[in-house]
Design an enzyme around this catalytic site. Structure first.
Site, PDB file in Angstrom:
ATOM      1  N   CYS A   1      92.724  18.667   6.219  1.00 40.16           N
ATOM      2  CA  CYS A   1      93.086  19.518   5.745  1.00 40.16           C
ATOM      3  C   CYS A   1      93.319  20.551   7.111  1.00 40.16           C
ATOM      4  O   CYS A   1      93.989  21.200   7.434  1.00 40.16           O
ATOM      5  CB  CYS A   1      92.191  19.959   4.793  1.00 40.16           C
TER       6      CYS A   1
ATOM      7  N   ARG B   1      92.516   9.883   8.052  1.00 39.05           N
ATOM      8  CA  ARG B   1      93.014  11.344   8.049  1.00 39.05           C
ATOM      9  C   ARG B   1      92.849  11.761   9.596  1.00 39.05           C
ATOM     10  O   ARG B   1      91.799  12.788   9.311  1.00 39.05           O
ATOM     11  CB  ARG B   1      94.209  11.854   7.139  1.00 39.05           C
TER      12      ARG B   1
ATOM     13  N   TYR C   1      79.212  24.682   9.171  1.00 37.31           N
ATOM     14  CA  TYR C   1      80.100  24.770  10.875  1.00 37.31           C
ATOM     15  C   TYR C   1      79.419  25.333  11.875  1.00 37.31           C
ATOM     16  O   TYR C   1      80.674  25.670  12.358  1.00 37.31           O
ATOM     17  CB  TYR C   1      81.872  25.303  10.169  1.00 37.31           C
TER      18      TYR C   1
ATOM     19  N   GLY D   1      88.193  17.211  11.853  1.00 41.74           N
ATOM     20  CA  GLY D   1      89.114  15.997  11.501  1.00 41.74           C
ATOM     21  C   GLY D   1      89.191  16.324  10.181  1.00 41.74           C
ATOM     22  O   GLY D   1      88.767  17.244   9.335  1.00 41.74           O
TER      23      GLY D   1
ATOM     24  N   LYS E   1      95.886  20.487   9.553  1.00 39.89           N
ATOM     25  CA  LYS E   1      97.513  20.626   9.335  1.00 39.89           C
ATOM     26  C   LYS E   1      97.106  21.633   8.444  1.00 39.89           C
ATOM     27  O   LYS E   1      98.390  22.320   9.288  1.00 39.89           O
ATOM     28  CB  LYS E   1      96.910  19.402   8.195  1.00 39.89           C
TER      29      LYS E   1
ATOM     30  N   TYR F   1      71.693  53.450  27.237  1.00 44.16           N
ATOM     31  CA  TYR F   1      71.951  53.157  26.254  1.00 44.16           C
ATOM     32  C   TYR F   1      70.989  53.104  25.701  1.00 44.16           C
ATOM     33  O   TYR F   1      70.135  53.070  24.523  1.00 44.16           O
ATOM     34  CB  TYR F   1      73.550  53.071  25.511  1.00 44.16           C
ATOM     35  N   VAL F   2      70.596  51.255  26.349  1.00 46.50           N
ATOM     36  CA  VAL F   2      69.124  50.689  25.501  1.00 46.50           C
ATOM     37  C   VAL F   2      67.942  50.595  25.847  1.00 46.50           C
ATOM     38  O   VAL F   2      67.597  51.226  25.346  1.00 46.50           O
ATOM     39  CB  VAL F   2      69.266  49.605  26.398  1.00 46.50           C
TER      40      VAL F   2
ATOM     41  N   LYS G   1      71.961  35.246  23.943  1.00 45.76           N
ATOM     42  CA  LYS G   1      72.746  37.014  23.845  1.00 45.76           C
ATOM     43  C   LYS G   1      74.323  36.820  24.056  1.00 45.76           C
ATOM     44  O   LYS G   1      75.011  37.572  23.111  1.00 45.76           O
ATOM     45  CB  LYS G   1      72.073  37.364  24.779  1.00 45.76           C
TER      46      LYS G   1
ATOM     47  N   ARG H   1      77.227  24.138  13.127  1.00 41.93           N
ATOM     48  CA  ARG H   1      76.355  23.385  14.928  1.00 41.93           C
ATOM     49  C   ARG H   1      77.144  22.398  15.434  1.00 41.93           C
ATOM     50  O   ARG H   1      78.176  21.503  15.085  1.00 41.93           O
ATOM     51  CB  ARG H   1      75.608  22.352  13.827  1.00 41.93           C
TER      52      ARG H   1
HETATM   53  N1  LIG Z   1      74.964  49.781  25.487  1.00 37.38           N
HETATM   54  C1  LIG Z   1      74.321  48.661  24.174  1.00 37.38           C
HETATM   55  O1  LIG Z   1      74.441  48.937  23.457  1.00 37.38           O
HETATM   56  C2  LIG Z   1      74.120  47.267  24.458  1.00 37.38           C
HETATM   57  C3  LIG Z   1      73.782  45.961  23.686  1.00 37.38           C
HETATM   58  C4  LIG Z   1      72.609  45.629  23.996  1.00 37.38           C
HETATM   59  C5  LIG Z   1      71.924  44.944  25.185  1.00 37.38           C
HETATM   60  N2  LIG Z   1      73.234  45.912  26.461  1.00 37.38           N
HETATM   61  C6  LIG Z   1      72.863  45.213  27.639  1.00 37.38           C
HETATM   62  O2  LIG Z   1      71.521  46.646  28.591  1.00 37.38           O
HETATM   63  C7  LIG Z   1      71.456  46.769  29.498  1.00 37.38           C
HETATM   64  C8  LIG Z   1      71.882  47.751  29.841  1.00 37.38           C
HETATM   65  O3  LIG Z   1      72.946  48.569  29.636  1.00 37.38           O
HETATM   66  P1  LIG Z   1      73.147  50.225  28.748  1.00 37.38           P
HETATM   67  O4  LIG Z   1      74.446  49.993  28.216  1.00 37.38           O
HETATM   68  O5  LIG Z   1      71.883  50.758  28.533  1.00 37.38           O
HETATM   69  O6  LIG Z   1      73.581  50.506  30.467  1.00 37.38           O
HETATM   70  P2  LIG Z   1      74.020  51.494  30.771  1.00 37.38           P
HETATM   71  O7  LIG Z   1      75.162  51.786  32.505  1.00 37.38           O
HETATM   72  O8  LIG Z   1      74.093  52.917  29.666  1.00 37.38           O
HETATM   73  O9  LIG Z   1      72.529  52.244  31.680  1.00 37.38           O
HETATM   74  C9  LIG Z   1      72.331  51.042  33.073  1.00 37.38           C
HETATM   75  C10 LIG Z   1      71.201  52.446  33.458  1.00 37.38           C
HETATM   76  O10 LIG Z   1      70.829  51.596  34.823  1.00 37.38           O
HETATM   77  C11 LIG Z   1      71.027  52.873  36.117  1.00 37.38           C
HETATM   78  N3  LIG Z   1      70.289  52.352  36.937  1.00 37.38           N
HETATM   79  C12 LIG Z   1      70.691  51.021  38.040  1.00 37.38           C
HETATM   80  N4  LIG Z   1      70.023  50.217  38.292  1.00 37.38           N
HETATM   81  C13 LIG Z   1      68.361  51.357  38.494  1.00 37.38           C
HETATM   82  C14 LIG Z   1      67.569  51.092  39.623  1.00 37.38           C
HETATM   83  N5  LIG Z   1      67.448  50.085  40.065  1.00 37.38           N
HETATM   84  N6  LIG Z   1      66.885  51.730  39.220  1.00 37.38           N
HETATM   85  C15 LIG Z   1      66.482  52.417  37.978  1.00 37.38           C
HETATM   86  N7  LIG Z   1      67.608  52.622  37.455  1.00 37.38           N
HETATM   87  C16 LIG Z   1      68.484  51.454  37.336  1.00 37.38           C
HETATM   88  C17 LIG Z   1      71.847  53.177  35.453  1.00 37.38           C
HETATM   89  O11 LIG Z   1      71.782  54.570  36.181  1.00 37.38           O
HETATM   90  C18 LIG Z   1      71.818  53.495  34.271  1.00 37.38           C
HETATM   91  O12 LIG Z   1      71.404  54.935  33.881  1.00 37.38           O
HETATM   92  C19 LIG Z   1      73.636  46.107  30.009  1.00 37.38           C
HETATM   93  O13 LIG Z   1      73.234  44.659  30.315  1.00 37.38           O
HETATM   94  C20 LIG Z   1      73.710  45.267  29.061  1.00 37.38           C
HETATM   95  O14 LIG Z   1      74.343  44.697  28.683  1.00 37.38           O
HETATM   96  C21 LIG Z   1      73.591  46.761  26.074  1.00 37.38           C
END
Ligand SMILES: NC(=O)c1ccc[n+]([C@@H]2O[C@H](COP(=O)([O-])OP(=O)(O)OC[C@H]3O[C@@H](n4cnc5c(N)ncnc54)[C@H](O)[C@@H]3O)[C@@H](O)[C@H]2O)c1
Length: 424
Positions: free
Chosen positions: A271, A336, A260, A268, A274, A10-11, A213, A262
């Site tokens: 309010c 208090r 609130y 305490g 309690k 996804y990322v 993060k 930091r």
């Molecule tokens: N999904 C989100 O919305 C989101 C948002 C912010 C941060 N993150 C973080 O980003 C990271 C990735 O998240 P994601 O949801 O994209 O994960 P994901 O599981 O969808 O994708 C990870 C990919 O990495 C591949 N992979 C693993 N080892 C590899 C290697 N050695 N070489 C190449 N590819 C390899 C896997 O096959 C997989 O396709 C995680 O640490 C997650 O916590 C995710």
């Protein structure tokens, strides 16, 4: 630029799509042959609105390549974005094995890079606990590359704040950009890929970026859990939950604000403790499960213990402590459930020689609950209360600043050992 994106989930897919849109060339590397094949065909391996279109357009331009291996791309790439997964292990701890593997692959790969070329910037984007870059990623890179960063490669940590479903919009309008660096300036602001993004940039040490993060995500989770507990209680009392939260959210002074939030003195006063106690009791009576509400006071109590321990780390029992502040906050004489009064009681109980300075407090004017509190918890208060703060500080081994006292701390000599617990 030529950018390798390792991990096309996804990322990785979203970032790749946005960078293609910006005109860069992307090499999408994923260990999954199916994903690599999808990338090579210009298709997104994940569903995220807008990603497929950007990948397809980049592919049509010849700027998107897919592979299961980094291969020779390491020789002429400018940057590699590491977006591999960091899942939970069965016991809840973080599984860094994919990060370790890719760090080692990258380390091996950069050995083949021409040292006369600028370093390949390895930008880790996976979510990792504080210390992971320094204690896991860097040692693995060092070992496999056979050299420290700064030559053939450089490292940065750039956590991702996008949300699935609106990831493309979030990429171009992030709330902030956080860049963890080995030394200030080494990432050169990620070679410009954040230029043009309308967001503040924070360049910080790795561990700060890693921690931010988790502070963010745990806060988001806490907000949802909290709102749902309020909602459950409201429903059990036939009160419309949305109406309650609408009014709650309209308060941008105290509720949706930096108030609130930091780390410092426990809460305490007359309010909050309690009311939290009453609310938790009400939820129990209503049969509404409320682990967040139930544990707020326990968390506050833990923080009080933590402060006593921290004082213990700075000064052995028997030492002289000057506590600045006793009432629960500045500009009130309300004692208090003051956390500072608790702290004073505990320090005396442990055997510290305590004196207290608090310009908000006049012992001869104490009446009602304040007077009762003092009699119950610090009956000898008047004998340890000081007026000459500078003199008392000079005699103390440790000065604990319990609440903001503008102008007071500046008047103490430079040799005074301070522990500001109101701003940890
Ligand atoms: N999904 C989100 O919305 C989101 C948002 C912010 C941060 N993150 C973080 O980003 C990271 C990735 O998240 P994601 O949801 O994209 O994960 P994901 O599981 O969808 O994708 C990870 C990919 O990495 C591949 N992979 C693993 N080892 C590899 C290697 N050695 N070489 C190449 N590819 C390899 C896997 O096959 C997989 O396709 C995680 O640490 C997650 O916590 C995710």
């Amino acid at each position: 630029m030529k950018i390798i994106v390792c991990g096309f989930g996804y990322v990785g897919a979203t970032v790749a799509a946005c960078l293609l849109r910006e005109g860069h060339t992307i090499v999408g590397v994923d260990i999954s042959p199916d994903k690599a094949a999808a990338i090579s065909a210009g298709r997104s391996p994940i569903h995220e609105p807008g990603v497929n279109g950007f990948l397809r357009a980049g592919h049509a331009d010849g700027r998107l390549l897919g592979s299961t291996e980094i291969g020779d791309h390491v020789l002429d790439a400018d940057m590699a974005l590491i977006c591999v997964g960091t899942p939970s292990k069965p016991n809840g701890s973080l599984d860094l094995s994919y990060v370790v593997k890719i760090a080692r692959q990258m380390g091996e790969a950069v050995r083949r890079r021409d040292p006369a070329k600028p370093p390949l910037l390895l930008v880790f984007r996976s979510t990792m606990l504080p210390g992971s870059m320094d204690k896991v990623v860097l040692p693995n890179l060092l070992e496999t590359a056979g050299e420290a960063p700064g030559g053939r490669y450089e490292v940065a940590y750039n956590p991702e704040f996008l949300r699935e479903g609106t990831a493309i919009a979030d990429y171009f309008a992030p709330p902030k950009t956080v860049i963890g660096e080995r030394e200030p300036g080494t990432s050169k602001k990620l070679l410009g890929i954040c230029d043009g993004l309308d967001a503040p940039i924070f360049e910080v040490p790795f561990a700060v970026a890693e921690m931010v993060k988790y502070a963010d995500n745990s806060f988001h989770a806490l907000k949802v859990a909290y709102a749902n507990e309020v909602g459950r209680l409201a429903l059990s009392l036939d009160i419309p939950p949305q109406r309650v939260m609408e009014i709650f959210l309209a308060d941008t002074k105290l509720n949706i604000s930096s108030y609130y939030l930091r780390p410092g003195t426990p809460f305490g006063g007359s309010c909050l403790p309690k009311d939290v106690r009453a609310l938790a009791a009400c939820m129990r009576e209503q049969g509404v499960s409320a682990p967040v509400m139930e544990n707020i006071l326990a968390s506050n109590a833990s923080h009080k213990q933590f402060l006593v321990q921290e004082i213990g780390r700075r000064l052995p029992v028997g030492g002289r402590v000057l506590l600045l502040g006793l009432t629960f906050k500045s500009d009130t004489d309300d004692l208090r459930e003051s956390p500072l009064l608790d702290l004073a009681e505990q320090l005396i109980g442990k055997g510290y020689r305590l004196s207290i300075y608090d310009p908000d407090l006049k012992t001869d004017e104490l009446v009602g609950a304040n007077q009762r509190y003092v009699q119950e918890h610090l009956p000898h208060l008047s004998s340890i209360l000081v007026q000459d703060v500078a003199g008392a500080a000079a005699e103390a081994d440790l000065v604990v600043v319990g609440k903001a006292m503008p102008g007071v701390v500046d008047r103490l000599g430079g040799s005074v050992k301070l522990f500001p617990i109101h701003r940890l």
